[in-house]
Design a protein around this motif. Sequence first.
Motif, PDB file in Angstrom:
ATOM      1  N   LYS A   1      18.915 -56.041   6.332  1.00  0.00           N
ATOM      2  CA  LYS A   1      17.559 -55.670   6.740  1.00  0.00           C
ATOM      3  C   LYS A   1      17.195 -56.335   8.066  1.00  0.00           C
ATOM      4  N   VAL A   2      17.639 -57.574   8.254  1.00  0.00           N
ATOM      5  CA  VAL A   2      17.394 -58.288   9.507  1.00  0.00           C
ATOM      6  C   VAL A   2      18.114 -57.586  10.655  1.00  0.00           C
ATOM      7  N   ASP A   3      19.363 -57.193  10.420  1.00  0.00           N
ATOM      8  CA  ASP A   3      20.125 -56.469  11.452  1.00  0.00           C
ATOM      9  C   ASP A   3      19.441 -55.153  11.819  1.00  0.00           C
ATOM     10  N   SER A   4      18.999 -54.431  10.803  1.00  0.00           N
ATOM     11  CA  SER A   4      18.340 -53.142  11.040  1.00  0.00           C
ATOM     12  C   SER A   4      17.040 -53.325  11.810  1.00  0.00           C
ATOM     13  N   LEU A   5      16.297 -54.371  11.481  1.00  0.00           N
ATOM     14  CA  LEU A   5      15.019 -54.631  12.155  1.00  0.00           C
ATOM     15  C   LEU A   5      15.236 -54.978  13.626  1.00  0.00           C
ATOM     16  N   ALA A   6      16.282 -55.755  13.915  1.00  0.00           N
ATOM     17  CA  ALA A   6      16.589 -56.099  15.307  1.00  0.00           C
ATOM     18  C   ALA A   6      16.959 -54.848  16.098  1.00  0.00           C
TER      19      ALA A   6
ATOM     20  N   SER B   1       3.546 -56.765  13.329  1.00  0.00           N
ATOM     21  CA  SER B   1       3.230 -57.369  12.035  1.00  0.00           C
ATOM     22  C   SER B   1       3.361 -56.348  10.912  1.00  0.00           C
ATOM     23  N   ASN B   2       2.915 -55.102  11.148  1.00  0.00           N
ATOM     24  CA  ASN B   2       3.043 -54.069  10.129  1.00  0.00           C
ATOM     25  C   ASN B   2       4.502 -53.722   9.864  1.00  0.00           C
ATOM     26  N   THR B   3       5.313 -53.713  10.918  1.00  0.00           N
ATOM     27  CA  THR B   3       6.747 -53.445  10.749  1.00  0.00           C
ATOM     28  C   THR B   3       7.408 -54.537   9.914  1.00  0.00           C
ATOM     29  N   LEU B   4       7.081 -55.785  10.200  1.00  0.00           N
ATOM     30  CA  LEU B   4       7.633 -56.900   9.429  1.00  0.00           C
ATOM     31  C   LEU B   4       7.161 -56.843   7.979  1.00  0.00           C
ATOM     32  N   LEU B   5       5.884 -56.568   7.771  1.00  0.00           N
ATOM     33  CA  LEU B   5       5.340 -56.506   6.411  1.00  0.00           C
ATOM     34  C   LEU B   5       5.993 -55.387   5.611  1.00  0.00           C
ATOM     35  N   ARG B   6       6.226 -54.235   6.241  1.00  0.00           N
ATOM     36  CA  ARG B   6       6.894 -53.130   5.542  1.00  0.00           C
ATOM     37  C   ARG B   6       8.319 -53.518   5.164  1.00  0.00           C
ATOM     38  N   THR B   7       9.009 -54.175   6.090  1.00  0.00           N
ATOM     39  CA  THR B   7      10.392 -54.581   5.811  1.00  0.00           C
ATOM     40  C   THR B   7      10.442 -55.584   4.668  1.00  0.00           C
TER      41      THR B   7
ATOM     42  N   ASN C   1       8.255 -55.925   2.289  1.00  0.00           N
ATOM     43  CA  ASN C   1       7.915 -55.212   1.056  1.00  0.00           C
ATOM     44  C   ASN C   1       9.146 -54.493   0.501  1.00  0.00           C
ATOM     45  N   GLU C   2       9.939 -53.872   1.379  1.00  0.00           N
ATOM     46  CA  GLU C   2      11.177 -53.213   0.952  1.00  0.00           C
ATOM     47  C   GLU C   2      12.148 -54.225   0.350  1.00  0.00           C
ATOM     48  N   ILE C   3      12.270 -55.379   1.008  1.00  0.00           N
ATOM     49  CA  ILE C   3      13.177 -56.419   0.516  1.00  0.00           C
ATOM     50  C   ILE C   3      12.746 -56.888  -0.871  1.00  0.00           C
ATOM     51  N   GLU C   4      11.462 -57.148  -1.025  1.00  0.00           N
ATOM     52  CA  GLU C   4      10.972 -57.663  -2.309  1.00  0.00           C
ATOM     53  C   GLU C   4      11.141 -56.632  -3.431  1.00  0.00           C
TER      54      GLU C   4
END
Length: 257
Positions: free
Chosen positions: A92-97, A240-246, A248-251
Motif C-alpha cells: 500500500k505504501v508503494d502504491s501510494l508513492a 490528507s484524504n488520500t492518506l485517510l482512504r489508504t 481505511n483500506e489497510i485497516e
Amino acid sequence: MSEWESPGRSLKTIETATTILDTVQRLEGAKLSEIAVAVDLAESTVHGYLTTLESLGYLTRNDQGYHIGLEFLNKGGHARARTPAYELIIPKVDSLASQTGERIQFIVEENGYGYYIHVATGENAILVDAHIGKRVHLHASSAGKAILSTLPEVRVDAILDQRGMPSYTPATITTRADLADELAAIRERGYSISNEESISGLTGIGVPIRSDTRREPIGAISLSVSPHRLDNDHFEDEISNTLLRTVNEIELDLQYR
C-alpha cells in the motif's frame, strides 16, 4: 513503576559495545584510533570490542576502517517479518508513492522510538535520509505524532520521560503542554502535520494505522513534501484524504484477512 518501565540494571559491556556500534554508524566507518577518541576509551580496549563484533558479523573491516556489518540486516529482516501486518501495509505504501509521486514512509513505535519499516519514493519525492531502520523521536515527525495521538496519556508520558523531546529544528515542539495541544488537534482532524519540525525544508502529513482488536496503533504512514506545497489548503485536503482512504483500506484488509 509503570508497566512500560523496565526494571533491572544495565550491563556496562553491552552499553559500551552499543556505543561503539553507534559511533561507527555515525562516522559512516572509522579506524580504530578514530573510534577510540570518539568513545573516550583506550585503543586496546576498543580493539577487543571491535574484534569481537567483527567476528560475530556486526562489524566488517576494509582499508578505510570498520563499518556496520550485514548481520544487522539479518536481525532487522527477522524483526520486520515477525509482524505479518507489515507485509500487507508495504504494498500500500508503494502504491501510494506511485499514485502521489511523493515520498511515503511507514513507521512504527518500539521502546519509545519510531522506526522506519518501509520507505517508497515517487517521481517527485524529496530525497533525504529516510533509510529503512532509521530511528527517530516520535514528537518531531508527522508519523510519530500520529502514533502518539492514539496512545493513552500515561504511555505518552512514559515515552517522553524515557526519550525526551530534543529539538531538531527551530520549529520542533519541545514542551509537553504544546505537544498535548497538538495531539488533541490530531485526534480531532484525524491526521497530523509536521511543519519543518524534524528537518528544515520538509513538511509531512501522517495518519495512524490501528489494529482491528484493541485499536492500538500498528504504526503510521506519512507523506513528505516541501513546506510551500501545504500553503495550498486544497493540496492539504487532497493529501490528507488520500492518506485517510489508504489507511481505511489497510485497516479493513487487516480486519478481514
